[in-house]
Write a protein that holds these residues in place. Structure first.
Motif, short mmCIF file in Angstrom:
data_model
loop_
_atom_site.label_atom_id
_atom_site.label_comp_id
_atom_site.label_asym_id
_atom_site.label_seq_id
_atom_site.Cartn_x
_atom_site.Cartn_y
_atom_site.Cartn_z
N GLY A 145 -7.28 -14.74 14.29
CA GLY A 145 -7.04 -16.04 13.93
C GLY A 145 -8.06 -16.98 14.64
N ASP A 146 -7.98 -18.10 14.85
CA ASP A 146 -8.84 -19.14 15.58
C ASP A 146 -8.17 -20.42 15.57
OD1 ASP A 146 -9.82 -19.15 12.18
OD2 ASP A 146 -9.14 -20.94 13.06
N MET B 17 -18.14 -3.43 8.28
CA MET B 17 -18.36 -4.81 7.88
C MET B 17 -19.85 -5.22 7.29
SD MET B 17 -16.38 -7.43 10.62
CE MET B 17 -17.19 -8.58 10.00
N VAL B 18 -20.84 -4.37 8.11
CA VAL B 18 -22.14 -4.66 7.62
C VAL B 18 -22.34 -4.16 6.19
CG1 VAL B 18 -24.66 -4.05 8.13
CG2 VAL B 18 -23.10 -4.50 10.07
N ARG C 66 -24.32 -8.96 10.41
CA ARG C 66 -24.16 -8.63 8.78
C ARG C 66 -24.98 -9.82 8.25
NH1 ARG C 66 -20.98 -6.96 4.39
NH2 ARG C 66 -22.30 -7.78 2.78
N TYR D 181 -16.60 -9.34 17.37
CA TYR D 181 -16.42 -9.68 15.93
C TYR D 181 -17.76 -10.76 15.73
CZ TYR D 181 -14.30 -11.11 11.60
OH TYR D 181 -13.88 -11.42 10.37
N MET E 66 -20.57 -10.70 17.16
CA MET E 66 -21.67 -9.98 17.15
C MET E 66 -21.93 -9.23 15.75
SD MET E 66 -23.20 -6.61 17.54
CE MET E 66 -22.03 -5.68 18.53
N THR E 67 -20.67 -8.69 15.22
CA THR E 67 -20.78 -8.00 13.83
C THR E 67 -21.21 -8.87 12.82
OG1 THR E 67 -19.16 -6.60 14.90
CG2 THR E 67 -19.45 -6.41 12.35
N SER E 68 -20.48 -10.07 12.87
CA SER E 68 -20.77 -11.03 11.70
C SER E 68 -22.15 -11.61 11.56
CB SER E 68 -19.84 -12.42 11.93
OG SER E 68 -18.49 -12.11 12.11
N THR F 25 -13.60 -17.79 17.34
CA THR F 25 -12.79 -16.62 17.52
C THR F 25 -12.98 -15.94 19.21
OG1 THR F 25 -12.79 -14.07 17.14
CG2 THR F 25 -14.88 -15.03 16.39
N TYR G 216 -15.46 -0.86 13.13
CA TYR G 216 -15.41 -1.66 12.15
C TYR G 216 -16.74 -2.38 11.76
CZ TYR G 216 -14.83 -5.48 15.29
OH TYR G 216 -15.04 -6.49 16.33
N PHE G 217 -17.72 -2.07 12.91
CA PHE G 217 -18.95 -2.59 12.68
C PHE G 217 -20.03 -2.31 11.55
CE2 PHE G 217 -22.92 -4.65 14.25
CZ PHE G 217 -24.01 -3.87 13.98
N CYS H 252 -15.30 -20.39 7.54
CA CYS H 252 -14.87 -21.20 6.60
C CYS H 252 -13.58 -21.48 6.53
CB CYS H 252 -15.76 -21.02 5.07
SG CYS H 252 -14.64 -19.85 4.41
N HIS H 253 -12.90 -20.42 6.74
CA HIS H 253 -11.37 -20.33 6.87
C HIS H 253 -10.73 -20.82 5.50
CE1 HIS H 253 -11.82 -19.61 11.02
NE2 HIS H 253 -12.39 -20.82 11.16
N LEU I 26 -16.34 -14.01 7.70
CA LEU I 26 -17.23 -13.69 8.85
C LEU I 26 -17.01 -14.99 9.79
CD1 LEU I 26 -20.45 -12.33 6.93
CD2 LEU I 26 -18.57 -11.19 8.24
N MET I 27 -17.12 -14.73 11.26
CA MET I 27 -16.98 -15.85 12.17
C MET I 27 -18.11 -15.90 13.21
SD MET I 27 -12.90 -16.56 12.79
CE MET I 27 -12.18 -15.10 12.46
N ASN J 86 -6.12 -21.57 12.27
CA ASN J 86 -5.28 -20.56 11.88
C ASN J 86 -4.86 -19.69 13.15
OD1 ASN J 86 -5.19 -21.56 9.22
ND2 ASN J 86 -7.20 -20.52 8.95
N LEU K 279 -18.43 -13.87 0.51
CA LEU K 279 -17.99 -13.34 1.92
C LEU K 279 -17.14 -14.43 2.66
CD1 LEU K 279 -20.07 -10.46 3.53
CD2 LEU K 279 -18.14 -10.17 2.07
#
Lengths: 218, 290
Positions: free
Chosen positions: B246-247, B226-227, A112, A105, A107-109, A100, B222-223, A63-64, A95-96, B250, A92
């Motif tokens: 960023g992306d 973050m979870v 979650r 990142y 995979m982690t998002s 990215t 950080y896995f 969402c940024h 998450l992305m 941004n 939250l």
């Protein structure tokens, strides 16, 4: 050996200070480890007992947002007239899935997202339309039209995402509060929000979507 | 020097003789060092630029500014995240060492089928990565009533480190002489006394290897944070750094991200410098024993 075998002068020196010194010299690492374990247990117990009730759990993926999560939490609790000392909102925004370059990142998002759905603790999720439609195939999204109290959201058909005759989502650009937060402003794609199928707080989820569809104060 | 006697010729060691083979070897080593160190130099050089400086990162040390560090420090809430990371890492490593050594002791000493089964039971934990089973794990923690706090990832770090740590300690344990423990047994030492005063100190090289490998992994991971963590105030350092990624909307603030990387690595560098003597002694003792 019997205490009487020792001279009185030595017996007088065995006091609580010496015993503490003996314990420290011989067992200090055990004492420290035991203290740390006890502190951890007490911390978890206190955290469990004093945990605030979660009013709503939301994930706004990709969402940024231009504002912080804390601001969004506070705004919702104020609008819902919930006491911040007793309730918390978990929104939250970091998450992305796409946008990215870091596969880890993403995979982690995703982990979650999946674990919160598995926990039945996620109520509302927002993501890009292409990702939203991917999860629609597995029945992730509840039919908004079937939820009692959703009449307000269904007034503008152009703002709704339909699939297989079900209203599975509402577009982010039809939600003024979300635009006020700077979310989903990418002109190449649209953001969509939906209620998770196994959410335990569907009425609260609808209330959150109503809040997002309201006009911001400023 | 007496007349008539020749000066003794000093024989150079083989590695100091400049043969083509030695020159090639030195060139290869220097090249390898440059390849390994250059990213670190680029990161450090970029971290010393102002956040808006978009010049090529290969232009090294063209600017010296602490603005990126200041922005990273304030945006990340560095002191709180440092405490979170430190407590999580130190607590996890302490528990891992205690539990793994205590688990490896009977596995390494008792020669029964049960001990063998337990060994393979622990080793089997290495086969399946925990990321694959994160959904049932999260459900289990939720149903056990374990709250999502800043230290909930510790539970995952400890359980995921146990297979490797038990494997490491039990292998090392088998190399320790039994006679020392037998002597302690004859002297009347109990099982606990034998473990704590005889066996545990002898495991120092393995403990140091475990502390370094697992400590580094836990600090940088950080896995699990973050979870399991939702509130920004409970984030650890690696999770706090992610906000600078960023992306296309941004772009990443590379200079600030690099400054955050340096800030994240700084505590580990300080710890290593403070304890390097113990680390090197432990590793050297292990090498001699091997």
């Amino acid at each position: 050996m019997r205490a009487a075998a020792f001279p009185v002068s030595i017996m007088k020196k065995i006091n609580w200070k010496n015993e503490l010194a003996y314990l420290w010299i011989n067992y200090k690492w055990f004492l420290l480890a035991g203290l740390m374990v006890s502190a951890a247990v007490v911390y978890f117990l206190l955290a469990a007992l004093t945990q605030k009730e979660t009013a709503i759990s939301v994930m706004l993926i990709d969402c940024h947002a231009a504002v912080s999560q804390e601001t969004m939490d506070r705004d919702y609790l104020e609008a819902a007239e919930l006491d911040p000392k007793s309730f918390q909102a978990e929104i939250l925004t970091g998450l992305m899935f796409s946008g990215t370059d870091s596969g880890t990142y993403t995979m982690t998002s995703l982990s979650r997202f999946m674990s919160d759905i598995g926990n039945e603790s996620l109520d509302v999720a927002g993501m890009r339309e292409e990702d939203f439609l991917k999860y629609a195939g597995s029945g992730t999204w509840a039919d908004l039209a079937a939820l009692p109290g959703s009449e307000n959201l269904l007034k503008a058909p152009d703002s709704l995402l339909m699939k297989d005759g079900k209203t599975i989502g509402i577009y982010a650009d039809a939600l003024p509060m979300l635009r006020h937060y700077g979310c989903y402003e990418d002109p190449d794609t649209r953001g969509v929000l939906g209620v998770i199928y196994n959410s335990r707080r569907k009425d609260e989820a609808l209330r959150y979507l109503d809040f997002l569809s309201s006009m911001p104060d400023s | 020097m007496a007349l008539g006697k020749k000066k003794e010729e000093r024989v150079k060691p083989s590695y100091m003789k400049l043969t083509p083979k030695t020159v090639l070897l030195y060139v290869a080593i220097i090249l390898f060092c440059v390849i390994v160190i250059s990213p670190l130099v680029i990161v450090f050089s970029s971290s010393l630029r102002t956040p808006g400086n978009q010049t090529s990162p290969l232009a090294l040390f063209i600017e010296f500014s602490g603005a990126s560090y200041a922005k990273a420090f304030n945006s990340m809430n560095y002191p709180m995240e440092l405490i979170n990371s430190f407590v999580t890492t130190a607590g996890s490593v302490l528990c891992i060492v205690i539990f793994a050594t205590m688990a490896a002791y009977p596995i390494g000493r008792i020669k029964t089928k049960l001990a063998r089964f337990l060994y393979f039971f622990f080793i089997s934990g290495l086969i399946i990565p925990s990321q694959m089973v994160i959904v049932p794990i999260a459900q289990t923690l939720n149903r056990l009533g374990i709250p999502n706090t800043r230290f909930t990832p510790m539970i995952m770090f400890i359980t995921c480190s146990l297979p490797f740590s038990v494997f490491l300690f039990s292998g090392f344990m088998k190399g320790l002489p039994v006679e020392i423990e037998e002597a302690a047994y004859i002297d009347g030492a109990s099982l606990g006394k034998r473990f704590t005063t005889v066996v545990f100190p002898l495991l120092q090289p393995a403990i140091i290897s475990c502390v370094i490998t697992q400590g580094l992994w836990i600090w940088n991971d950080y896995f699990y944070p973050m979870v399991f963590i939702s509130k920004k105030a409970q984030y650890s350092l690696p999770v706090g750094m992610l906000q600078f990624l960023g992306d296309k909307e941004n772009p990443a603030q590379w200079n600030v991200l690099f400054a955050a990387c340096v800030l994240c690595a700084l505590p580990l560098i300080v710890v290593f410098l403070a304890l390097q003597k113990q680390f090197v002694n432990g590793i050297a003792a292990g090498a001699v024993k091997g």
